[in-house]
Design a protein around this motif. Structure first.
Motif, short mmCIF file in Angstrom:
data_model
loop_
_atom_site.label_atom_id
_atom_site.label_comp_id
_atom_site.label_asym_id
_atom_site.label_seq_id
_atom_site.Cartn_x
_atom_site.Cartn_y
_atom_site.Cartn_z
N ARG A 99 7.58 27.00 -54.92
CA ARG A 99 8.74 26.60 -54.12
C ARG A 99 8.76 27.34 -52.78
NH1 ARG A 99 11.23 22.98 -52.24
NH2 ARG A 99 13.20 23.49 -51.24
N GLU A 103 8.68 25.76 -49.06
CA GLU A 103 9.66 26.07 -48.03
C GLU A 103 8.98 26.57 -46.76
OE1 GLU A 103 13.53 27.27 -50.75
OE2 GLU A 103 12.75 28.64 -49.24
N VAL A 107 9.09 24.96 -43.03
CA VAL A 107 9.56 25.67 -41.84
C VAL A 107 8.48 25.66 -40.77
CG1 VAL A 107 10.26 27.90 -40.93
CG2 VAL A 107 11.18 27.10 -43.10
N LEU A 114 8.94 21.32 -33.35
CA LEU A 114 9.67 21.77 -32.17
C LEU A 114 8.71 22.10 -31.04
CD1 LEU A 114 12.13 22.93 -30.64
CD2 LEU A 114 11.71 25.08 -31.84
N THR A 169 9.84 33.27 -28.13
CA THR A 169 10.58 33.44 -29.39
C THR A 169 9.99 32.53 -30.47
OG1 THR A 169 12.54 33.83 -28.03
CG2 THR A 169 12.89 33.42 -30.39
N LEU B 104 16.07 31.02 -27.42
CA LEU B 104 16.77 31.11 -28.70
C LEU B 104 17.48 29.80 -29.03
CD1 LEU B 104 18.18 34.73 -28.75
CD2 LEU B 104 16.80 33.64 -30.49
N VAL B 107 14.99 27.30 -30.20
CA VAL B 107 14.53 27.55 -31.56
C VAL B 107 15.60 27.15 -32.56
CG1 VAL B 107 13.84 29.31 -33.21
CG2 VAL B 107 12.91 29.33 -30.90
N GLY B 110 15.52 23.55 -32.89
CA GLY B 110 14.42 23.12 -33.73
C GLY B 110 14.72 23.33 -35.20
N LEU B 111 15.32 24.47 -35.52
CA LEU B 111 15.61 24.75 -36.93
C LEU B 111 16.67 23.78 -37.46
CD1 LEU B 111 15.55 28.65 -37.04
CD2 LEU B 111 13.81 27.02 -37.76
N LEU B 114 15.14 20.47 -37.94
CA LEU B 114 14.41 20.48 -39.21
C LEU B 114 15.36 20.39 -40.39
CD1 LEU B 114 11.93 21.02 -41.05
CD2 LEU B 114 12.38 23.46 -40.69
N ASN B 167 16.50 24.89 -48.44
CA ASN B 167 15.33 25.68 -48.05
C ASN B 167 15.84 27.07 -47.65
OD1 ASN B 167 13.22 26.90 -46.54
ND2 ASN B 167 12.28 24.89 -46.32
N GLU B 168 15.69 28.00 -48.57
CA GLU B 168 16.22 29.34 -48.35
C GLU B 168 15.53 30.03 -47.20
OE1 GLU B 168 18.79 31.34 -49.32
OE2 GLU B 168 19.40 29.31 -49.86
N THR B 169 14.25 29.79 -47.06
CA THR B 169 13.51 30.39 -45.95
C THR B 169 14.10 29.93 -44.63
OG1 THR B 169 11.56 30.29 -47.35
CG2 THR B 169 11.22 30.73 -45.01
N LEU B 170 14.34 28.64 -44.56
CA LEU B 170 14.95 28.10 -43.34
C LEU B 170 16.33 28.70 -43.13
CD1 LEU B 170 15.33 26.11 -41.02
CD2 LEU B 170 15.91 24.37 -42.70
N ALA B 173 16.05 32.26 -41.77
CA ALA B 173 15.63 32.28 -40.37
C ALA B 173 16.77 31.81 -39.47
CB ALA B 173 14.40 31.39 -40.20
N PHE B 177 18.46 34.02 -36.32
CA PHE B 177 18.57 33.61 -34.92
C PHE B 177 20.03 33.45 -34.52
CE2 PHE B 177 14.17 32.20 -35.77
CZ PHE B 177 13.56 32.89 -34.75
N ARG B 180 21.32 36.72 -33.55
CA ARG B 180 20.89 37.19 -32.23
C ARG B 180 21.73 36.57 -31.13
NH1 ARG B 180 14.39 37.02 -31.70
NH2 ARG B 180 13.93 36.94 -33.92
#
Lengths: 249, 249
Positions: A99, A103, A107, A114, A169, B104, B107, B110-111, B114, B167-170, B173, B177, B180
């Motif tokens: 998983r 992920e 990403v 992007l 970035t 920033l 990005v 983009g996130l 996604l 999506n925990e990773t997403l 992240a 950001f 920031r």
DNA sequence: GTCGGCCATTTTGCATTCATTTTTTGTCCT
DNA sequence: AGGACAAAAAATGAATGCAAAATGGCCGAC
């Protein structure tokens, strides 16, 4: 000495002994900075088995430093997602579940998507020409079934797109996630299926086409799908039994 | 006054409930973990002027700890991009140039783009209904010119989309950001222009529409444009009123 | 024979201490 | 008076020491 550590008695890096021949450092002059770089490379290269517990003491001996800078580097690596820091129980190499890999791939796909979109806004003709060159070079590798060369050129193409986005970035984030994935050496095997390989080539042609036309949205879509397909291939490969001998170094 | 050191004699005791929870629950037990959370909040909240040099000693006194865990936390914050660590010259709050902010925002765009794409793959009707609820709530804030409520609900909507991406990773992240950017308090002013506000509402309706139809690519496009417009508004706002000249020596 | 508690060893977390580098300040020379 | 040099003061970087927690082994109890 019942060492729970598997085979971690390894030279972490030649690292050019402390001859004192190096004080010219662009950014990371401090010790913890260098330790960070070396440890990160070491982990990314996959030299430590997943979930292996590596006592700080041992790492200190390996690196020839005290625990303080090492611990600082470990904290950073944990923040980057490469290792896990269990309270009072030391650092472990973070093991990525299937998983997690999915992920991460998604990403990465989003970031490249992007990058493509942004690249269309500012890329120069010269840069496109350079990517075209890489593309033809990669096509040559494809024709010659040179998987290693193919992957290297492929990676350079994707990096070129990220670079063309002119967003540091984004570039940094991309590199970070790429490092996390690189631990899992999928790339050497993921494209055994020739059909997938041919598909990837076609997708790359579509990428180049959209890039030439500066079609941001379209390129964004194509890149995401391209990476999605890559992900599927990689995950499938991971699910299959690995019968190969890993020593290709 | 050549000294860039401000009177940082501020009580670092916010620690109050923040809008979004952080991704690391594994650090909370240890001291450096708590320090990390508090320092991060403290910096994100904007309590330290940009580029201000904050001696470790002072922070140690404020936090009542020794320098070791503090330095570990600083390294992590530097890795997260919140502060800068100059070799032998201490930690400074990273000051974001206009270019940095643009990057920033892109990005983030983009996130979220996604996230929207992924959300379309797995979002449930119940989740869509919940987002619709938020949308109407936000519309109410819009009608009442309640900017604060609007922004809060708006943020919850975007977070819901990110959450729906599964999506925990997403998500991590994204939170990074967002932190920031949060330092730059643009949100309180960026939508002074009512025209932009109305536009944003229309975009949100398009977002909701695409989400209902699970139109991933389309939603991806809309979200990116939406964030792009946000970025433009924010950057314009930053260029206009210069409340504080950051000119450091 | 196996399970559970107790103790020694190891390891982690943090504080303190030492060494280098930077910054400031004071003095002297131009 | 202004600037350059030097020494003091302070801050950072790294190492060591010490307390707490965990790991592992041992012994006894069931």
């Amino acid at each position: 000495m019942k060492s729970t550590i598997p085979d971690t008695g390894v030279p972490i890096t030649p690292a050019a002994g402390n001859g004192g021949d190096r004080q010219e450092n662009r950014h990371e002059a401090s010790l913890h900075g260098e330790i960070l770089l070396r440890l990160r490379d070491y982990v990314v290269e996959g030299n430590i088995p997943e979930g292996a517990r590596v006592p700080e003491r041992q790492l200190c001996e390996m690196l020839g430093i005290s625990r303080t800078p090492l611990r600082e580097a470990l904290k950073v690596l944990a923040a980057e997602g490469l290792i896990e820091l269990l309270p009072n129980r030391g650092a472990r190499v973070r093991q990525l579940s299937q998983r997690d890999l999915e992920e991460l791939f998604d990403v990465m796909a989003g970031l490249e998507s992007l990058a493509g979109r942004l690249a269309c806004e500012a890329i120069t003709d010269a840069e496109i020409t350079a990517i075209e060159q890489l593309h033809y070079e990669m096509y040559g590798h494809y024709l010659h079934r040179d998987m290693h060369g193919y992957f290297q050129t492929n990676q350079r193409i994707h990096e070129s797109i990220v670079a063309a986005a002119r967003n540091e970035t984004l570039r940094t984030a991309y590199a970070n996630f790429a490092g996390r994935i690189r631990r899992v050496r999928y790339s050497a095997n993921f494209a055994r299926k020739r059909q997938r390989w041919a598909e990837a080539m076609r997708e790359h042609e579509a990428i180049l086409d959209a890039l030439r036309r500066r079609a941001g949205s379209e390129l964004s879509d194509i890149l995401f799908q391209h990476l999605r397909n890559k992900r599927t291939a990689a995950i499938e490969h991971l699910s299959e039994p690995q019968e190969d001998a890993p020593a290709s170094a």
